[in-house]
Scaffold this motif. Structure first.
Motif, PDB file in Angstrom:
ATOM      1  N   ASP A 126       0.813  -1.220   0.000  1.00  0.00           N
ATOM      2  CA  ASP A 126       0.000   0.000   0.000  1.00  0.00           C
ATOM      3  C   ASP A 126       0.844   1.266   0.000  1.00  0.00           C
ATOM      4  O   ASP A 126       0.393   2.319  -0.468  1.00  0.00           O
ATOM      5  N   ASN A 127       2.074   1.168   0.493  1.00  0.00           N
ATOM      6  CA  ASN A 127       2.939   2.348   0.530  1.00  0.00           C
ATOM      7  C   ASN A 127       3.576   2.639  -0.824  1.00  0.00           C
ATOM      8  O   ASN A 127       4.160   3.705  -1.023  1.00  0.00           O
ATOM      9  N   ARG A 128       3.481   1.680  -1.773  1.00  0.00           N
ATOM     10  CA  ARG A 128       4.117   1.846  -3.085  1.00  0.00           C
ATOM     11  C   ARG A 128       3.115   2.274  -4.165  1.00  0.00           C
ATOM     12  O   ARG A 128       3.473   2.322  -5.344  1.00  0.00           O
ATOM     13  N   GLN A 129       1.898   2.565  -3.774  1.00  0.00           N
ATOM     14  CA  GLN A 129       0.882   2.933  -4.762  1.00  0.00           C
ATOM     15  C   GLN A 129      -0.015   4.045  -4.209  1.00  0.00           C
ATOM     16  O   GLN A 129      -0.123   4.242  -3.000  1.00  0.00           O
ATOM     17  N   PHE A 130      -0.642   4.754  -5.142  1.00  0.00           N
ATOM     18  CA  PHE A 130      -1.510   5.871  -4.765  1.00  0.00           C
ATOM     19  C   PHE A 130      -2.966   5.482  -5.016  1.00  0.00           C
ATOM     20  O   PHE A 130      -3.330   5.038  -6.109  1.00  0.00           O
ATOM     21  N   LYS A 131      -3.795   5.677  -3.985  1.00  0.00           N
ATOM     22  CA  LYS A 131      -5.214   5.325  -4.100  1.00  0.00           C
ATOM     23  C   LYS A 131      -6.040   6.279  -3.256  1.00  0.00           C
ATOM     24  O   LYS A 131      -5.716   6.563  -2.111  1.00  0.00           O
ATOM     25  N   VAL A 132      -7.120   6.782  -3.846  1.00  0.00           N
ATOM     26  CA  VAL A 132      -8.039   7.676  -3.142  1.00  0.00           C
ATOM     27  C   VAL A 132      -9.192   6.855  -2.576  1.00  0.00           C
ATOM     28  O   VAL A 132      -9.700   5.950  -3.244  1.00  0.00           O
ATOM     29  N   VAL A 133      -9.608   7.172  -1.364  1.00  0.00           N
ATOM     30  CA  VAL A 133     -10.736   6.498  -0.715  1.00  0.00           C
ATOM     31  C   VAL A 133     -11.870   7.507  -0.531  1.00  0.00           C
ATOM     32  O   VAL A 133     -11.685   8.555   0.090  1.00  0.00           O
ATOM     33  N   VAL A 134     -13.063   7.180  -1.084  1.00  0.00           N
ATOM     34  CA  VAL A 134     -14.247   8.032  -0.981  1.00  0.00           C
ATOM     35  C   VAL A 134     -15.431   7.162  -0.572  1.00  0.00           C
ATOM     36  O   VAL A 134     -15.564   6.030  -1.051  1.00  0.00           O
ATOM     37  N   ASP A 135     -16.292   7.681   0.310  1.00  0.00           N
ATOM     38  CA  ASP A 135     -17.422   6.877   0.759  1.00  0.00           C
ATOM     39  C   ASP A 135     -18.690   7.201  -0.020  1.00  0.00           C
ATOM     40  O   ASP A 135     -18.899   8.324  -0.475  1.00  0.00           O
ATOM     41  N   ASN A 136     -19.521   6.183  -0.201  1.00  0.00           N
ATOM     42  CA  ASN A 136     -20.893   6.333  -0.696  1.00  0.00           C
ATOM     43  C   ASN A 136     -20.978   7.083  -2.025  1.00  0.00           C
ATOM     44  O   ASN A 136     -21.677   8.084  -2.148  1.00  0.00           O
ATOM     45  N   ILE A 137     -20.291   6.609  -3.038  1.00  0.00           N
ATOM     46  CA  ILE A 137     -20.327   7.272  -4.344  1.00  0.00           C
ATOM     47  C   ILE A 137     -20.982   6.376  -5.372  1.00  0.00           C
ATOM     48  O   ILE A 137     -21.065   5.153  -5.219  1.00  0.00           O
ATOM     49  N   TYR A 138     -21.461   7.007  -6.440  1.00  0.00           N
ATOM     50  CA  TYR A 138     -22.001   6.210  -7.534  1.00  0.00           C
ATOM     51  C   TYR A 138     -21.270   6.467  -8.852  1.00  0.00           C
ATOM     52  O   TYR A 138     -21.480   5.749  -9.830  1.00  0.00           O
ATOM     53  N   ASP A 139     -20.435   7.519  -8.924  1.00  0.00           N
ATOM     54  CA  ASP A 139     -19.511   7.653 -10.045  1.00  0.00           C
ATOM     55  C   ASP A 139     -18.253   8.361  -9.547  1.00  0.00           C
ATOM     56  O   ASP A 139     -18.253   9.004  -8.493  1.00  0.00           O
ATOM     57  N   PHE A 140     -17.175   8.240 -10.344  1.00  0.00           N
ATOM     58  CA  PHE A 140     -15.882   8.696  -9.835  1.00  0.00           C
ATOM     59  C   PHE A 140     -14.919   8.866 -10.999  1.00  0.00           C
ATOM     60  O   PHE A 140     -14.957   8.105 -11.973  1.00  0.00           O
ATOM     61  N   ASN A 141     -14.063   9.882 -10.885  1.00  0.00           N
ATOM     62  CA  ASN A 141     -12.975  10.047 -11.854  1.00  0.00           C
ATOM     63  C   ASN A 141     -11.776  10.650 -11.129  1.00  0.00           C
ATOM     64  O   ASN A 141     -11.919  11.592 -10.354  1.00  0.00           O
ATOM     65  N   LEU A 142     -10.623  10.078 -11.398  1.00  0.00           N
ATOM     66  CA  LEU A 142      -9.388  10.539 -10.758  1.00  0.00           C
ATOM     67  C   LEU A 142      -8.338  10.802 -11.826  1.00  0.00           C
ATOM     68  O   LEU A 142      -8.109   9.966 -12.707  1.00  0.00           O
ATOM     69  N   LYS A 143      -7.685  11.966 -11.736  1.00  0.00           N
ATOM     70  CA  LYS A 143      -6.575  12.309 -12.634  1.00  0.00           C
ATOM     71  C   LYS A 143      -5.362  12.661 -11.776  1.00  0.00           C
ATOM     72  O   LYS A 143      -5.491  13.304 -10.727  1.00  0.00           O
ATOM     73  N   ILE A 144      -4.181  12.261 -12.253  1.00  0.00           N
ATOM     74  CA  ILE A 144      -2.939  12.596 -11.562  1.00  0.00           C
ATOM     75  C   ILE A 144      -2.000  13.268 -12.564  1.00  0.00           C
ATOM     76  O   ILE A 144      -1.820  12.784 -13.701  1.00  0.00           O
ATOM     77  N   PHE A 145      -1.409  14.378 -12.145  1.00  0.00           N
ATOM     78  CA  PHE A 145      -0.525  15.165 -13.006  1.00  0.00           C
ATOM     79  C   PHE A 145       0.851  15.284 -12.332  1.00  0.00           C
ATOM     80  O   PHE A 145       0.956  15.362 -11.096  1.00  0.00           O
ATOM     81  N   ASN A 146       1.871  15.334 -13.207  1.00  0.00           N
ATOM     82  CA  ASN A 146       3.202  15.607 -12.649  1.00  0.00           C
ATOM     83  C   ASN A 146       3.391  17.113 -12.518  1.00  0.00           C
ATOM     84  O   ASN A 146       2.490  17.902 -12.836  1.00  0.00           O
ATOM     85  N   ARG A 147       4.565  17.533 -12.117  1.00  0.00           N
ATOM     86  CA  ARG A 147       4.765  18.962 -11.835  1.00  0.00           C
ATOM     87  C   ARG A 147       4.782  19.821 -13.088  1.00  0.00           C
ATOM     88  O   ARG A 147       4.712  21.049 -13.005  1.00  0.00           O
ATOM     89  N   TRP A 148       4.858  19.180 -14.254  1.00  0.00           N
ATOM     90  CA  TRP A 148       4.780  19.944 -15.509  1.00  0.00           C
ATOM     91  C   TRP A 148       3.364  19.956 -16.089  1.00  0.00           C
ATOM     92  O   TRP A 148       3.154  20.450 -17.184  1.00  0.00           O
ATOM     93  N   GLY A 149       2.434  19.373 -15.387  1.00  0.00           N
ATOM     94  CA  GLY A 149       1.041  19.364 -15.835  1.00  0.00           C
ATOM     95  C   GLY A 149       0.699  18.232 -16.764  1.00  0.00           C
ATOM     96  O   GLY A 149      -0.383  18.228 -17.363  1.00  0.00           O
ATOM     97  N   THR A 150       1.581  17.256 -16.882  1.00  0.00           N
ATOM     98  CA  THR A 150       1.300  16.113 -17.751  1.00  0.00           C
ATOM     99  C   THR A 150       0.398  15.119 -17.015  1.00  0.00           C
ATOM    100  O   THR A 150       0.642  14.774 -15.855  1.00  0.00           O
ATOM    101  N   LEU A 151      -0.649  14.676 -17.711  1.00  0.00           N
ATOM    102  CA  LEU A 151      -1.526  13.673 -17.132  1.00  0.00           C
ATOM    103  C   LEU A 151      -0.823  12.321 -17.160  1.00  0.00           C
ATOM    104  O   LEU A 151      -0.572  11.764 -18.235  1.00  0.00           O
ATOM    105  N   VAL A 152      -0.515  11.802 -15.993  1.00  0.00           N
ATOM    106  CA  VAL A 152       0.230  10.536 -15.932  1.00  0.00           C
ATOM    107  C   VAL A 152      -0.666   9.357 -15.553  1.00  0.00           C
ATOM    108  O   VAL A 152      -0.254   8.191 -15.693  1.00  0.00           O
ATOM    109  N   PHE A 153      -1.862   9.653 -15.080  1.00  0.00           N
ATOM    110  CA  PHE A 153      -2.755   8.544 -14.700  1.00  0.00           C
ATOM    111  C   PHE A 153      -4.189   9.064 -14.635  1.00  0.00           C
ATOM    112  O   PHE A 153      -4.446  10.194 -14.229  1.00  0.00           O
TER     113      PHE A 153
END
Length: 286
Positions: free
Chosen positions: A210-237
């Motif tokens: 769990d310490n080697r990966q990034f994961k967001v935890v949200v309760d009681n949702i029915y849809d979800f979208n996650l974006k991760i950017f590096n410091r130059w604004g590139t979408l990496v995930f």
């Protein structure tokens, strides 16, 4: 009774006689009575009427729907206790008449008054104390939309805080000694404190998965979208699956150490029309 009278007058000398006849018509006084007194609650109806034989009737009352009426029976709904008097006659010219009366007693409906503490529920406070503040009643019935009932003046109820229920309803029905009934219904909102959690540091060489990966935890949702950017604004995930974690790779290689930004959008199941947006940063240590 009606009687015929005959008189004959005779002279003394010639015994001449003259006869006259007259009739005295006797009209009976009607023997009538009204219905028994009625007892009703506000907005209910009662029958007002007369029993007996008569040629006609005239009503006298404060109820405008009946006053000066000539029927033998009425359906009435007075706002307050009202007396109804009827005059029954067999010959109106000679005033051959009699009277009778009845009263319709009107009882006010109760005005239910309730208090509840607290006036909402959540996962930490699912217990509500209900109090009946109604005056002038002899009985009550509490009815809650989850199926619970009670006849106590004050009672406690524990609600089940479910994701599918946003509001419960509680109804208090008051009953007077007269049998008059009225009720009040009040909603109880289910308040949910939602949380979103994200790690602030990722350690690529950690022995703990769990310490080697990034994961967001949200309760009681029915849809979800996650974006991760590096410091130059590139979408990496990017992912629409809240259960999916980012393994800190981009184009097949582990990303470099540094600060990364995450941005999540989602809807909670109990607030489907409200778009939630959260963002944050985290550090990757390589």
């Amino acid at each position: 009774q009606t009687t015929e009278y005959v008189v004959t007058v005779t002279t003394k000398l010639a015994s001449c006689a003259t006869t006259k006849t007259t009739t005295v018509n006797v009209y009976p006084i009607p023997e009538v009575q009204c219905y028994e007194d009625a007892k009703i609650c506000e907005q209910e109806t009662a029958l007002v009427g007369v029993i007996g034989e008569a040629e006609g009737y005239v009503w006298s009352t404060n109820d405008a729907s009946v006053n000066q009426g000539n029927l033998s029976e009425y359906t009435v709904s007075p706002e307050a206790t009202t007396k109804y008097t009827v005059t029954a006659y067999s010959n109106p010219e000679l005033h051959c008449e009699s009277t009778a009366s009845m009263t319709v007693y009107v009882e006010k409906k109760p005005v239910p008054v309730m208090t509840m503490t607290p006036d909402y529920i959540d996962e930490l406070t699912p217990v509500v104390v209900f109090n009946d503040k109604t005056t002038g009643i002899v009985d009550r019935i509490w009815t809650i939309s989850d199926g619970a009932t009670s006849t106590d003046k004050n009672f406690r109820h524990t609600f089940e805080v479910e994701d599918s229920v946003l509001t419960y309803y509680v109804t208090l029905t008051g009953i007077t000694g007269y049998g008059c009934v009225d009720s009040i219904t009040t909603p109880i909102s289910v308040v949910r404190e939602h949380h979103i959690w994200a790690p602030t540091g990722i350690y690529i060489h950690s022995n703990i998965d769990d310490n080697r990966q990034f994961k967001v935890v949200v309760d009681n949702i029915y849809d979800f979208n996650l974006k991760i950017f590096n410091r130059w604004g590139t979408l990496v995930f990017e992912t629409d699956d809240v259960t999916q974690a980012w393994d800190c790779t981009y184009k097949g290689e582990v990303v470099k150490s540094g600060v990364y930004t995450w941005y999540a959008t989602y809807h909670h199941s109990d607030s489907p029309d409200r778009l939630m947006q959260k963002a944050g940063t985290f550090m990757i240590y390589n």
